[in-house]
Design an enzyme around this catalytic site. Sequence first.
Site, PDB file in Angstrom:
ATOM      1  N   GLU A 105      44.394  41.966 -23.774  1.00 44.07           N
ATOM      2  CA  GLU A 105      43.282  42.104 -22.837  1.00 44.07           C
ATOM      3  C   GLU A 105      43.707  43.043 -21.711  1.00 44.07           C
ATOM      4  OE1 GLU A 105      42.140  38.505 -20.743  1.00 44.07           O
ATOM      5  OE2 GLU A 105      40.205  39.357 -20.124  1.00 44.07           O
ATOM      6  N   LYS A 135      32.942  40.852 -23.060  1.00 42.84           N
ATOM      7  CA  LYS A 135      33.274  39.463 -22.698  1.00 42.84           C
ATOM      8  C   LYS A 135      32.060  38.764 -22.079  1.00 42.84           C
ATOM      9  CE  LYS A 135      37.026  37.113 -20.091  1.00 42.84           C
ATOM     10  NZ  LYS A 135      38.149  37.417 -19.160  1.00 42.84           N
ATOM     11  N   CYS A 172      39.749  36.033 -24.066  1.00 41.12           N
ATOM     12  CA  CYS A 172      40.344  35.121 -23.083  1.00 41.12           C
ATOM     13  C   CYS A 172      39.517  33.874 -22.746  1.00 41.12           C
ATOM     14  CB  CYS A 172      40.676  35.907 -21.818  1.00 41.12           C
ATOM     15  SG  CYS A 172      41.898  35.088 -20.755  1.00 41.12           S
TER      16      CYS A 172
END
Lengths: 252, 252
Positions: free
Chosen positions: B33, B99, B139
């Site tokens: 990431e 995301k 994440c």
Amino acid sequence: MKVSTSKDNNLKTASLFIERAKLSEAEIIVLPEMFNTPYTKSHMINYAEEGQGKAYKFLKENSKGIILIGGSIPEKDGENIYNTTFAFENGIEIGKYRKINLFDVDYDKICFQESGFITPGENTTVIKTSLGKIGLAICFDLRFPDLFQKMEEENPFLYIVPAAFNNVSGPAHYKLLARSRGLDTQSFIALCSPASDLNAEYCPYGHSLITDPWGNVLSEMDETEGIVLQNIDKEYVNQIRCELPIKKKLIK
Amino acid sequence: MKVSTSKDNNLKTASLFIERAKLSEAEIIVLPEMFNTPYTKSHMINYAEEGQGKAYKFLKENSKGIILIGGSIPEKDGENIYNTTFAFENGIEIGKYRKINLFDVDYDKICFQESGFITPGENTTVIKTSLGKIGLAICFDLRFPDLFQKMEEENPFLYIVPAAFNNVSGPAHYKLLARSRGLDTQSFIALCSPASDLNAEYCPYGHSLITDPWGNVLSEMDETEGIVLQNIDKEYVNQIRCELPIKKKLIK
């Protein structure tokens, strides 16, 4: 507790553990999945009780002064048998849950088809107690996050899951699933298993435990008989939901 | 890889690791990431690139002969910045994921509000590669089982999750979340984190790892730089889904 082949003995053992837990000032007492019968097809069928049978009355009686989550028992309803958790508070039934996701597996030395004789339940159950809302699930249900998401709509602070894992799935998944359902829901999770019995046809894993909303294990048993006694701080649920916000409502 | 404050240096480091992985005959290569920028508000804003910028072209170039999941980079789109994974196979973009669940926390020594400057994505992404379908997440998304349930409709065998956890959430949840999402979906999960950097404003946890459909960790890094190289047996997904059936389709 270790579950024997005698239904009456199992009720007697359960009552002794309930008494011991009461002496420790437990306010919520949880029994294991199928605490009154060995986890075999024939026993579950033979020990199933219609309506308010012996095990039901036993649980009702023993819930005086406490909240009692009666593990689970085979419950007969007409032609069907369910794997059912009955919940009582102070002598009054406050809810029941019929296991939705039945234990059908075929792996490494263990083959079991619970759906061959047990009918799946249809509804999730979140009970209202004097200590707050509690979600109920049973064993294999732990593998279904969507079941917990459905219960989350009613926002319990604690999920109680009677769960007789075995010596394959137990070491691999029992603690992992408890911790992950706790972390996903940011709630407490209590798993209660029968004690291990290497002479039984189906040997339960044991290892009853309680996890917290951060995914930590608070207390756990080994594979033997005993009591996991744990204080729960409900406010910790809200603390974690504030510190690590993942779209959960606060509990009241 | 350790991420530095120089964007150009980060691309250079990434290319060296990609070359090393190619020499090991890796077929799918995953970067961490925010591999081209430190995980700070100012860097992410300053290093964001519109459309097909330097980092995008770098990934495209470096994907010759392989599938490259480009960790994530700050992607500018008009007024908005996204935390975006671009995926390439053999020089061709095969998908991107923005995301959805942003990292907003306020706990024990770490306070971060990614949503203060990053816009959340709106769609899940499952890419089709020559090796099969792969779900993409980033994440904090790991904390949302419903996101994975949505991707499951397309039935990937593997989820790739660039993930820069920290030294609070990392030890507590990083491996737990990887294993639990893998067990819930009965799929492989690959997490890729920047290496630890105690001098950085935000110190990533490291510990890139791969888990399997039974919830086991197959390989993992420590907190330093390096490559996790792991063979994946796609058929194992189907084996587990047959042995322990929890309503998953088989992969083709």
